[in-house]
Enzyme design. Structure first.
Site, PDB file in Angstrom:
ATOM      1  N   HIS A 431      25.439  29.808  27.745  1.00 53.79           N
ATOM      2  CA  HIS A 431      26.454  29.608  28.876  1.00 53.79           C
ATOM      3  C   HIS A 431      25.779  28.027  29.128  1.00 53.79           C
ATOM      4  O   HIS A 431      26.867  27.732  29.712  1.00 53.79           O
ATOM      5  CB  HIS A 431      25.923  30.155  29.521  1.00 53.79           C
ATOM      6  N   ARG A 521       9.883   9.310   6.029  1.00 52.84           N
ATOM      7  CA  ARG A 521       8.554   9.751   6.017  1.00 52.84           C
ATOM      8  C   ARG A 521       8.343  11.593   6.329  1.00 52.84           C
ATOM      9  O   ARG A 521       8.715  11.893   7.066  1.00 52.84           O
ATOM     10  CB  ARG A 521       7.517   8.859   7.453  1.00 52.84           C
ATOM     11  N   ARG A 589       9.487   8.734   0.779  1.00 52.49           N
ATOM     12  CA  ARG A 589       8.164   8.570   1.117  1.00 52.49           C
ATOM     13  C   ARG A 589       8.132  10.193   0.629  1.00 52.49           C
ATOM     14  O   ARG A 589       7.200  11.141   1.944  1.00 52.49           O
ATOM     15  CB  ARG A 589       7.630   7.501   1.830  1.00 52.49           C
ATOM     16  N   GLU A 691       3.101  -2.262  -1.187  1.00 50.68           N
ATOM     17  CA  GLU A 691       2.295  -2.800   0.129  1.00 50.68           C
ATOM     18  C   GLU A 691       1.291  -2.962  -0.354  1.00 50.68           C
ATOM     19  O   GLU A 691       0.143  -3.556   0.549  1.00 50.68           O
ATOM     20  CB  GLU A 691       2.668  -1.538   0.788  1.00 50.68           C
ATOM     21  N   GLY A 712       6.796  -2.736   1.502  1.00 49.45           N
ATOM     22  CA  GLY A 712       6.401  -2.325   3.108  1.00 49.45           C
ATOM     23  C   GLY A 712       5.292  -3.123   3.955  1.00 49.45           C
ATOM     24  O   GLY A 712       3.989  -4.019   3.169  1.00 49.45           O
ATOM     25  N   SER A 713       5.801  -4.477   4.642  1.00 48.32           N
ATOM     26  CA  SER A 713       5.260  -5.213   4.839  1.00 48.32           C
ATOM     27  C   SER A 713       4.190  -5.444   5.230  1.00 48.32           C
ATOM     28  O   SER A 713       3.242  -5.894   6.361  1.00 48.32           O
ATOM     29  CB  SER A 713       6.184  -5.793   5.551  1.00 48.32           C
ATOM     30  N   ASN A 714       4.161  -3.565   6.640  1.00 46.09           N
ATOM     31  CA  ASN A 714       2.889  -3.460   7.466  1.00 46.09           C
ATOM     32  C   ASN A 714       1.794  -3.613   6.529  1.00 46.09           C
ATOM     33  O   ASN A 714       0.507  -4.535   6.596  1.00 46.09           O
ATOM     34  CB  ASN A 714       2.753  -2.769   8.199  1.00 46.09           C
ATOM     35  N   ASP A 715       1.912  -2.429   5.829  1.00 50.48           N
ATOM     36  CA  ASP A 715       0.185  -2.714   4.817  1.00 50.48           C
ATOM     37  C   ASP A 715       0.113  -4.244   3.653  1.00 50.48           C
ATOM     38  O   ASP A 715      -1.061  -4.842   3.201  1.00 50.48           O
ATOM     39  CB  ASP A 715       0.089  -1.830   3.889  1.00 50.48           C
ATOM     40  N   CYS A 762      10.973  -1.892   3.913  1.00 50.15           N
ATOM     41  CA  CYS A 762      11.443  -0.915   5.109  1.00 50.15           C
ATOM     42  C   CYS A 762      10.640  -1.138   5.945  1.00 50.15           C
ATOM     43  O   CYS A 762       9.882  -0.527   6.770  1.00 50.15           O
ATOM     44  CB  CYS A 762      11.061   0.341   4.361  1.00 50.15           C
TER      45      CYS A 762
END
Length: 807
Positions: A431, A521, A589, A691, A712-715, A762
C-alpha cells in the site's frame, strides 16, 4: 424493485463501470474475454450501484452526509476522523431494505449451489464507480471482507462496504483528486474465494513499477491470503519475467528474490474471526511461494490480460493484477485486474533526471531499502507507530518524512502531507508503495529497522534515484534536476552503447537512445549481489570458519546449494542487463577483480595472494585457466549459459579482460568450451578487451580467435605510458589523448577492419574528451560505449564528428 440489482459477473464488462464499478466490470470482462485463453477467474456476482443508491435514499442519510462533509477542515486530521466516523456509524446503524437483501441472498445461494456447497466462502469487495478512471486509481480506498459465509454475514458485509465509501481515506482521496463525493456510486462484488490461505497470493504488474520498463512482468507474492502483501505486513517474494520471450521455449525468469515472509493470513475458525494471522513455517520462510512453472504461467496470463485490455482501449494499457494460488487444487486464479495509472500517463519523450549534488563529498548513509519511484526528497523524521496516537497525528507537519512500520489505506491523509515515506516492512506493491507512486513522492519500503535507526526530528534525505535500492542519507542534501527532450537529440550513424554496472539500474536507462550494452562488469554483481568470494562459497566448510559458514548459509537460503546460488544470482544480474537492451548486444565482461579487491570479499583472505602491484598481477584471463581459480570461473560460465540458454537472452556477448598473450587466450577458450560455453555454439560471440599494448601489437594474431575487440582506454593509457593512474606523483602525465595512445587505437581499428572483426571502445575516454570521440569517428570505430550520464554529451560529439567527416 422492478429492475434487477444483481448481475452475474459473466454478464457485465467494461461498458458497465457506471453500474457495477471497476472491480466487477473488470472481472466480468476477463471471464467473457479471456477464459478461452486459459485465464481462470473465480465466479461471482455484482450488486449494482442501484442497490447503493436505493439504500441511501431509503435511509434518508443524504443530507446528513452532506452536512458532515461540509464541516470538515481537510487540513485537520482530527476533524476528518470525527466526521468520517459519524457518517459510517449512521450508515452501519441503518436498516437494510428487505427487497434488497432478498435478491442478494438468492444470488448467493445460487453461487453456493454452483460450487456444490450450502454456504460457500466468498470475498465481498467494494467496487467504486470512479475506480480506474485515467486520473485516479482509487486503489484500496474501500473495504474488502474475506471468508464471508452465510446470508447474515453477507448482508452485514455489503452494508459495511456501503459505509466504507466514507472512510477517512476515501473522503480525503476524493477531495484530493477533486471528485464530487456524491458522483461516486458504490457497487459490491461478491466473488468465490480461492483457497490461497492454503496456498499463496499476491499482485503482479505488466511493467517494472519504478522505471516503467514495459518488457517485464513484476510479480510479488507470499504464502496465505494476499492482504498482508497489499498492507506491507510482509516483505514478499519478487519475481521478474521477460515478456518478449514468455511464449518461447525458454524460461525467461530474470530474477527471483526471496522476501521476509514470517507470517501469513489464513481463514479464521468462527464468524467473529473470519481471518487470522499466524506465523509462517520455517520451510515457508525459506522457500519461494511459487514454482518456476507457476511464475511463467502467471506471467503469461498477465501478458495476455495486458494485450486484451490494450486492444479494448486502443492504446498500450499496462495492468495491475491480483492473483491467488489455490492450496487444494494447486491452480492459479486472477482475482482482480485494473489499469496501471502512473507510467501509462507519462510522456516518454520528456525525461526528468535527479541526482544528489554533494560536490564530490560522500554523504553518510543511514539505512537502505526498496526504492519506490525515482525522486529525492528531504525533511525531518516523524515516527508514527499508530494512527490511534492522536497526539502524534496532530503533530505531523507538512514536509515531514513519515517513518513507520507499515501503512494501510487509513494512513492516506497523513501520507499526502509527507515529503517522503520510509517503512520497516513491505515490498514494491504494498500500500505505501502504491500510494507514494500515485502522489509522486519518494518512498523506501522494507528497511526492516527504520523506526529504530532514525530519530524523530532528525534531518534526512531520502533518495530513490539510485536504482531499485533506496538510500536514506543524513542531513538535507542538495539535489540537481535536469530535463531531457529525446526528440531534440540528433540522429547518428555510429552506434552508441551504454556501460552499465548495476542490474538494479539497467531498466532505468531503457528510455535512452543507446544501441545496446557495450560493457557490463561482473565485478559489481559479484560484490553487491553475491557478496562473498566464489571460492569461499564453494569451500567454506573446509575452512573451519563458523562465522563465514553462518554468513553463507544465510545468503543461500532458497537455493539448492552454494553453486546454484552463485550461478542464479550472476545469471539474474547479467540477465536483467541483457534484457534491458534485447535484441541489441549486451557485452558482458568476465570478472576482473584484482587480488586486493577479491581479498576484501568475505572469505577472500583464504584464497588471495599478497601482491606488490595487483594492477598488473593475477587478474583477468590469467585466473580463468589457473587450477587455483578455474572452478570459480566455471561458475561464471554456467551463469552465462543460464542467461543465454535457459532465459533465452542470446544477445549476450562475453568479453575476456586482461589477456596478455594469444596462448593465454587459447587456454581461456578451452576452459570455456569445457564448461559448455564454446565460441560459435548457439551463436555465442567472444570479444577481447583491448587494454594491453600486447593486444594492439599482436592484433593480427588475436583476431582469428575472437569476434570483436573492445578498447579499454583507461588501462591502455596506463600501460602504454607506463604509469600508475592512481599515483598523484605522475598523474599529470596520464593522458588518454597522448599520441602514443591514439596511435595504438588507430592501429587496432585498422587491423580489426582488415580481419573483419568488430572494434569498439568502452573506456571512460569518449565520455570525458569530445576530441577523442572525433578521432574515433574519423578512424571508423564500429561503436562507442559510454556511461549513461555521458550519453547525451557524447551523442552531440559524435554528431559533430560525423558532420566533419562527411564534409
Amino acid at each position: 424493485m422492478k429492475e434487477s440489482i444483481v448481475l452475474p459477473l459473466q454478464k457485465v464488462g467494461l461498458d458497465a463501470i457506471a453500474l457495477v464499478g471497476g472491480k466487477s466490470a473488470s472481472l466480468g470482462e476477463m471471464i467473457s474475454g479471456l477464459s478461452e485463453a486459459g485465464v481462470k477467474v473465480p465466479g461471482g456476482f455484482a450488486i449494482t450501484t442501484k442497490a447503493y443508491y436505493h439504500f441511501m435514499q431509503n435511509s434518508g442519510l443524504d443530507q446528513f452526509i452532506r452536512d458532515q462533509i461540509a464541516q470538515i477542515d481537510f487540513n485537520n486530521i482530527s476533524s476528518l476522523r470525527r466526521a468520517g466516523q459519524r457518517i459510517r456509524q449512521e450508515i452501519s446503524n441503518s436498516r437494510f431494505p428487505h427487497e434488497l437483501s432478498q435478491e442478494i441472498i438468492a444470488a448467493y445461494q445460487a453461487l453456493s449451489a454452483q460450487y456444490g456447497q450450502e454456504q460457500t466462502d466468498v470475498a465481498v469487495r467494494s467496487s467504486a464507480t470512479a475506480e480506474d478512471l485515467p486520473d485516479a486509481s482509487f486503489a484500496g480506498q474501500q473495504e474488502t471482507f474475506l471468508n464471508v459465509r452465510g446470508p447474515v454475514a453477507l448482508i452485514d458485509s455489503v452494508r459495511n462496504c456501503f459505509a466504507s465509501l466514507f472512510t477517512d481515506r476515501a473522503i480525503s482521496y476524493r477531495e484530493n483528486f477533486g471528485y464530487d463525493h456524491f458522483s461516486v456510486g458504490l457497487s459490491v462484488c461478491v466473488q468465490k474465494m480461492v483457497r490461497s490461505d492454503l496456498g499463496a497470493s499476491g499482485v503482479a504488474f505488466s511493467l517494472d513499477t519504478e522505471s516503467g520498463f514495459r518488457d517485464v512482468v513484476l510479480i510479488n507474492g507470499s504464502f496465505g491470503l494476499g492482504e498482508l502483501v497489499v498492507q506491507g505486513a510482509v516483505s514478499p517474494d519478487e519475481f521478474i519475467v521477460y515478456k518478449p520471450l514468455i511464449q518461447s521455449q525458454y524460461k525467461p525468469i530474470l530474477e527471483k528474490k526471496m522476501g521476509v515472509k514470517d507470517k501469513k493470513m489464513i481463514y479464521g475458525e468462527s464468524s467473529d474471526e473470519r481471518t487470522r494471522v499466524i506465523p509462517a513455517t520455517k520451510q515457508q520462510q525459506h522457500s519461494f511461494c511459487l514454482t518456476d512453472d507457476q511464475i511463467l504461467q502467471l506471467a503469461a496470463w498477465v501478458q495476455r490480460i495486458e494485450s486484451y485490455y490494450s486492444g479494448k482501449k486502443g492504446h498500450w494499457c499496462p495492468m495491475d493484477v491480483e492473483w491467488a494460488l489455490d492450496g487444494l487444487s494447486q491452480e492459479l486464479y486472477i482475482v482482480q485486474a485494473r489499469p496501471e495509472t502512473i507510467h501509462s500517463r507519462r510522456d516518454r519523450n520528456r525525461i526528468t533526471t535527479r541526482t544528489l549534488d554533494t560536490g564530490g563529498a560522500t554523504p553518510r548513509q543511514l539505512l537502505k531499502g526498496i526504492a519506490v519511484g525515482d525522486g529525492i526528497a528531504a525533511g525531518n523524521v516523524n515516527i508514527l507507530f499508530s494512527l490511534d496516537n492522536r497526539v502524534a497525528t496532530t503533530t505531523f507537519q507538512p514536509g515531514d518524512v513519515l517513518v513507520t512500520d507499515m501503512t494501510d489505506p487509513d494512513w492516506e491523509p497523513i501520507m499526502k502531507m509527507a515529503s517522503a515515506i520510509v517503512t520497516n516492512k513491505g515490498g514494491r506493491t504494498c500500500h505505501a508503495a502504491i500510494v507514494a507512486r500515485e502522489m509522486g513522492i519518494p518512498a523506501i519500503v522494507g528497511c526492516e529497522d527504520a523506526t529504530e535507526k532514525l530519530n524523530s526530528g532528525q534531518a534526512i534525505t531520502v533518495s530513490c534515484a539510485e536504482g531499485t535500492e533506496g538510500v536514506v542519507y543524513e542531513g538535507i542534501l542538495p539535489v540537481k534536476e535536469g530535463l531531457l527532450e529525446l526528440s531534440s537529440l540528433p540522429a547518428v550513424k555510429t552506434p552508441l552503447m551504454l556501460n552499465v554496472g548495476s542490474p538494479s539500474m539497467a531498466f532505468q536507462f531503457t528510455h535512452l537512445p543507446g544501441k545496446g550494452i557495450g560493457l557490463a562488469r561482473e565485478e559489481f554483481i559479484i560484490n553487491n549481489y553475491i557478496k562473498v568470494h566464489p571460492l569461499a562459497l564453494l569451500h567454506h566448510r573446509e575452512l573451519n570458519d563458523a562465522a563465514l559458514s553462518a554468513e553463507i548459509a544465510q545468503l543461500v537460503h532458497g537455493y539448492e546449494n552454494e553453486a546454484d546460488y552463485f550461478i542464479s544470482k550472476l545469471a539474474s544480474g547479467v540477465g536483467k542487463i541483457a534484457a534491458s537492451s534485447y535484441p541489441n548486444k549486451a557485452i558482458v565482461r568476465f570478472s576482473d577483480f584484482k587480488s586486493n579487491e577479491y581479498y576484501n570479499l568475505p572469505g577472500g583472505k583464504y584464497f588471495e595472494p599478497k601482491e606488490e602491484n595487483p594492477m598488473i598481477g593475477w587478474r583477468g584471463a590469467s585466473r580463468y585457466y589457473s587450477e587455483k581459480y578455474k572452478t570459480a570461473f566455471m561458475l561464471e560460465c554456467a551463469a552465462i549459459r543460464k542467461a543465454r540458454e535457459t532465459m533465452g537472452l542470446n544477445n549476450i556477448v562475453v568479453m575476456i579482460p586482461f589477456c596478455r598473450t594469444v596462448e593465454e587466450l587459447e587456454q581461456v577458450l578451452a576452459v570455456m568450451e569445457e564448461a559448455g560455453l564454446a565460441r560459435g555454439q548457439n551463436g555465442l560471440e567472444v570479444y577481447l578487451m583491448a587494454e594491453l599494448p600486447s593486444n594492439i601489437m599482436m592484433a593480427e594474431e588475436f583476431a582469428p580467435h575472437i569476434d570483436g575487440f573492445s578498447i579499454g582506454s583507461n588501462d591502455l593509457t596506463q600501460l602504454t605510458l607506463g604509469l600508475d593512474r592512481d599515483s598523484e606523483l605522475v598523474s599529470g602525465l596520464y593522458n588518454e589523448l597522448s599520441p602514443a595512445v591514439l596511435r595504438m587505437i588507430s592501429r587496432l581499428i585498422k587491423v580489426a577492419k582488415e580481419y573483419k572483426v568488430k572494434v569498439g571502445i568502452c573506456g571512460q575516454g569518449p565520455s570525458d574528451f569530445p576530441e577523442l570521440t572525433r578521432f574515433l569517428v574519423q578512424h571508423g570505430i564500429d561503436s562507442i560505449s559510454v556511461t549513461p550520464d555521458a550519453l547525451v554529451k557524447t551523442l552531440w560529439a559524435v554528431h559533430e564528428a560525423e558532420q566533419l567527416v562527411e564534409a
